[in-house]
Design an enzyme around this catalytic site. Structure first.
Site, PDB file in Angstrom:
ATOM      1  N   TYR A 145       2.171 -29.541 -21.290  1.00  0.00           N
ATOM      2  CA  TYR A 145       2.803 -28.276 -20.881  1.00  0.00           C
ATOM      3  C   TYR A 145       3.379 -27.567 -22.108  1.00  0.00           C
ATOM      4  CZ  TYR A 145       6.123 -25.271 -18.257  1.00  0.00           C
ATOM      5  OH  TYR A 145       6.843 -24.222 -17.730  1.00  0.00           O
ATOM      6  N   GLY A 205      18.535 -41.447 -15.599  1.00  0.00           N
ATOM      7  CA  GLY A 205      19.312 -41.919 -16.740  1.00  0.00           C
ATOM      8  C   GLY A 205      20.763 -42.067 -16.319  1.00  0.00           C
ATOM      9  N   ASP A 206      21.688 -41.789 -17.262  1.00  0.00           N
ATOM     10  CA  ASP A 206      23.116 -41.874 -16.901  1.00  0.00           C
ATOM     11  C   ASP A 206      23.649 -40.511 -16.450  1.00  0.00           C
ATOM     12  OD1 ASP A 206      23.301 -40.435 -19.234  1.00  0.00           O
ATOM     13  OD2 ASP A 206      24.456 -41.937 -20.338  1.00  0.00           O
TER      14      ASP A 206
HETATM   15  P1  NAD Z   1       5.152 -22.212  -9.413  1.00  0.00           P
HETATM   16  O1  NAD Z   1       4.330 -23.448  -9.485  1.00  0.00           O
HETATM   17  O2  NAD Z   1       5.894 -21.932  -8.163  1.00  0.00           O
HETATM   18  O3  NAD Z   1       4.282 -20.929  -9.737  1.00  0.00           O
HETATM   19  C1  NAD Z   1       3.126 -20.966 -10.536  1.00  0.00           C
HETATM   20  C2  NAD Z   1       1.996 -20.306  -9.772  1.00  0.00           C
HETATM   21  O4  NAD Z   1       0.813 -20.288 -10.594  1.00  0.00           O
HETATM   22  C3  NAD Z   1       1.635 -21.083  -8.502  1.00  0.00           C
HETATM   23  O5  NAD Z   1       1.588 -20.192  -7.397  1.00  0.00           O
HETATM   24  C4  NAD Z   1       0.250 -21.651  -8.811  1.00  0.00           C
HETATM   25  O6  NAD Z   1      -0.548 -21.829  -7.664  1.00  0.00           O
HETATM   26  C5  NAD Z   1      -0.299 -20.606  -9.776  1.00  0.00           C
HETATM   27  N1  NAD Z   1      -1.390 -21.099 -10.633  1.00  0.00           N
HETATM   28  C6  NAD Z   1      -1.390 -22.235 -11.384  1.00  0.00           C
HETATM   29  N2  NAD Z   1      -2.589 -22.357 -12.014  1.00  0.00           N
HETATM   30  C7  NAD Z   1      -3.340 -21.280 -11.651  1.00  0.00           C
HETATM   31  C8  NAD Z   1      -4.650 -20.838 -11.958  1.00  0.00           C
HETATM   32  N3  NAD Z   1      -5.457 -21.549 -12.779  1.00  0.00           N
HETATM   33  N4  NAD Z   1      -5.098 -19.671 -11.433  1.00  0.00           N
HETATM   34  C9  NAD Z   1      -4.292 -18.943 -10.610  1.00  0.00           C
HETATM   35  N5  NAD Z   1      -3.048 -19.312 -10.261  1.00  0.00           N
HETATM   36  C10 NAD Z   1      -2.573 -20.466 -10.781  1.00  0.00           C
HETATM   37  O7  NAD Z   1       6.155 -22.281 -10.663  1.00  0.00           O
HETATM   38  P2  NAD Z   1       7.320 -21.312 -11.110  1.00  0.00           P
HETATM   39  O8  NAD Z   1       8.527 -22.123 -11.281  1.00  0.00           O
HETATM   40  O9  NAD Z   1       7.357 -20.105 -10.263  1.00  0.00           O
HETATM   41  O10 NAD Z   1       6.809 -20.900 -12.577  1.00  0.00           O
HETATM   42  C11 NAD Z   1       6.214 -19.645 -12.848  1.00  0.00           C
HETATM   43  C12 NAD Z   1       6.021 -19.507 -14.349  1.00  0.00           C
HETATM   44  O11 NAD Z   1       7.279 -19.577 -15.012  1.00  0.00           O
HETATM   45  C13 NAD Z   1       5.154 -20.597 -14.965  1.00  0.00           C
HETATM   46  O12 NAD Z   1       4.350 -20.026 -15.983  1.00  0.00           O
HETATM   47  C14 NAD Z   1       6.156 -21.546 -15.564  1.00  0.00           C
HETATM   48  O13 NAD Z   1       5.611 -22.260 -16.646  1.00  0.00           O
HETATM   49  C15 NAD Z   1       7.249 -20.581 -16.004  1.00  0.00           C
HETATM   50  N6  NAD Z   1       8.562 -21.239 -16.094  1.00  0.00           N
HETATM   51  C16 NAD Z   1       9.259 -21.564 -14.978  1.00  0.00           C
HETATM   52  C17 NAD Z   1      10.492 -22.184 -15.102  1.00  0.00           C
HETATM   53  C18 NAD Z   1      11.333 -22.538 -13.916  1.00  0.00           C
HETATM   54  O14 NAD Z   1      12.431 -23.082 -14.087  1.00  0.00           O
HETATM   55  N7  NAD Z   1      10.957 -22.267 -12.689  1.00  0.00           N
HETATM   56  C19 NAD Z   1      11.007 -22.474 -16.382  1.00  0.00           C
HETATM   57  C20 NAD Z   1      10.250 -22.147 -17.482  1.00  0.00           C
HETATM   58  C21 NAD Z   1       9.040 -21.507 -17.349  1.00  0.00           C
END
Ligand code: NAD
Ligand code: UDP
Length: 317
Positions: A145, A205-206
């Site tokens: 990731y 963890g703790d």
């Molecule tokens: P989530 O899993 O709810 O949303 C991600 C969406 O992307 C899902 O609906 C999934 O089906 C879709 N997806 C994944 N692969 C795909 C593909 N190949 N084609 C089309 N759709 C696809 O997660 P989230 O928490 O809403 O995260 C959204 C974004 O924010 C992500 O890029 C994540 O890395 C980033 N992010 C989230 C957080 C958090 O705390 N929620 C923190 C840091 C970064």
């Protein structure tokens, strides 16, 4: 504007669709539903300014007509998914980002990528400013990731320098709120489902490791402001209010009235020991700061979890 949101049926993506529509834009949500759910956007069905397209963005993206912005949120985000679906995670952040950037270039659209605090890895600088390059283990369980997101940032900057695409990079810190998957595996869904069932909360963890939780409406506001700004360099969007995971467990137990306490489980490999955004840049450049305190945000989220757990027969009453 006509705006494509990849990952639009996900947690943050669906809230962003709501915000964009409320601002008067028309929205296309594209999602392959690997971790998302059409329940999250069911309330938007039938609106003339909203369209859902089921598509895997690692495959070529075709869209007819004008497009003014591409917001690329598609990517699983829960650490429990990293060992389960490592290659789809790497593909969506590499090939998916390439396709989304290619679409933005072809349409002359602005592009915004959802990056993450995970680009800082297990940070040695605290709190984390955007200028910190991070401490990531490329071959550990989180590398699939973290490195994919770092690649996505580099590719985004390359399209900016080389092709002149108007790009934006948001580094999202731990965000929570209604519509998170009940079985997502991240700490907020785990603690809330455990607390509502009257079970002890699983502290890894703790419990001395820290996180800083941002309510989803604040996160979406920061993303929207960044999209509308002229800032090309990455911007942290997160809530700097920092808690240990043990403190956070006590808050959840207090707010749910759960008396089952906590149990301790093994700490996952490479789990970052501390995380807190330095948001001075977001304050300065976007005039943004979070508004929702953790107790208020967790209370809203508890209501949503209780309703969905009851609807699925996971909770009596
Ligand atoms: P989530 O899993 O709810 O949303 C991600 C969406 O992307 C899902 O609906 C999934 O089906 C879709 N997806 C994944 N692969 C795909 C593909 N190949 N084609 C089309 N759709 C696809 O997660 P989230 O928490 O809403 O995260 C959204 C974004 O924010 C992500 O890029 C994540 O890395 C980033 N992010 C989230 C957080 C958090 O705390 N929620 C923190 C840091 C970064
Ligand atoms: N965590 C925990 N109990 C759980 C789930 C997670 O103590 O049931 C801890 C985890 O070890 C990490 C923090 O909570 O230190 C946040 O984990 P999460 O998976 O939500 O996201 P991360 O910030 O690690 O990506």
């Amino acid at each position: 504007m006509r705006i494509l949101v990849t990952g639009g049926a996900g947690f943050i993506g669906s809230h962003l669709c709501d915000r964009l529509l409320a601002e008067g834009h028309s929205v296309i949500a594209m999602d392959n539903l690997i971790t998302g759910n059409t329940d999250n956007i069911a309330h938007l069905n039938g609106r003339p300014d909203f369209e859902f397209i089921k598509h895997d963005v690692t495959k070529y993206i075709y869209l007819a007509g004008p497009l003014h912005a591409v917001i690329h949120l598609a990517s699983p985000a829960s650490p429990v998914d990293f060992p389960k679906i490592p290659i789809p995670i790497m593909k969506v952040n590499s090939l998916g980002t390439l396709n989304a950037l290619g679409l933005a270039l072809a349409k002359g659209a602005r592009f915004l990528i959802a990056s993450t605090s995970e680009v800082y890895g297990d940070p040695l600088v605290h709190p984390q400013p955007e200028t910190y390059w991070g401490n990531v283990n490329p071959i550990g369980p989180r590398g699939v990731y973290d490195e994919a997101k770092r690649f996505a940032e580099a590719l985004t900057m390359a399209y900016n320098f080389h092709h002149g695409v108007e790009t934006r990079i948001v580094r999202i810190f731990n965000t929570y709120g209604p519509r998170m998957r009940l079985d997502d595996g991240r700490v907020v869904p785990n603690y809330l489902t455990q607390a509502l069932r009257g079970e002890p909360l699983t502290v890894y963890g703790d419990g001395s490791q820290t996180r800083s939780f941002c309510f989803v409406s604040d996160e979406v506001d920061g993303i929207y402001r960044l999209l509308m700004s002229a800032e090309v360099q990455p911007v942290n969007i997160g809530n700097p209010n920092e808690f240990t995971m043990l403190e956070f467990a006590y808050i959840v137990n207090e707010l749910t009235g759960n008396r089952a306490g906590v149990i301790y489980k093994a700490l996952p490999v490479d789990d970052p020991k501390q995380r807190k955004p330095d948001i001075s840049k977001a304050r300065r450049v976007l005039g943004w700061e979070p508004r929702i305190e953790v107790r208020e945000g967790v209370t809203h989220t508890i209501e949503d979890f209780r309703r969905r757990m009851k609807a699925r027969g996971l909770l009596a009453g």
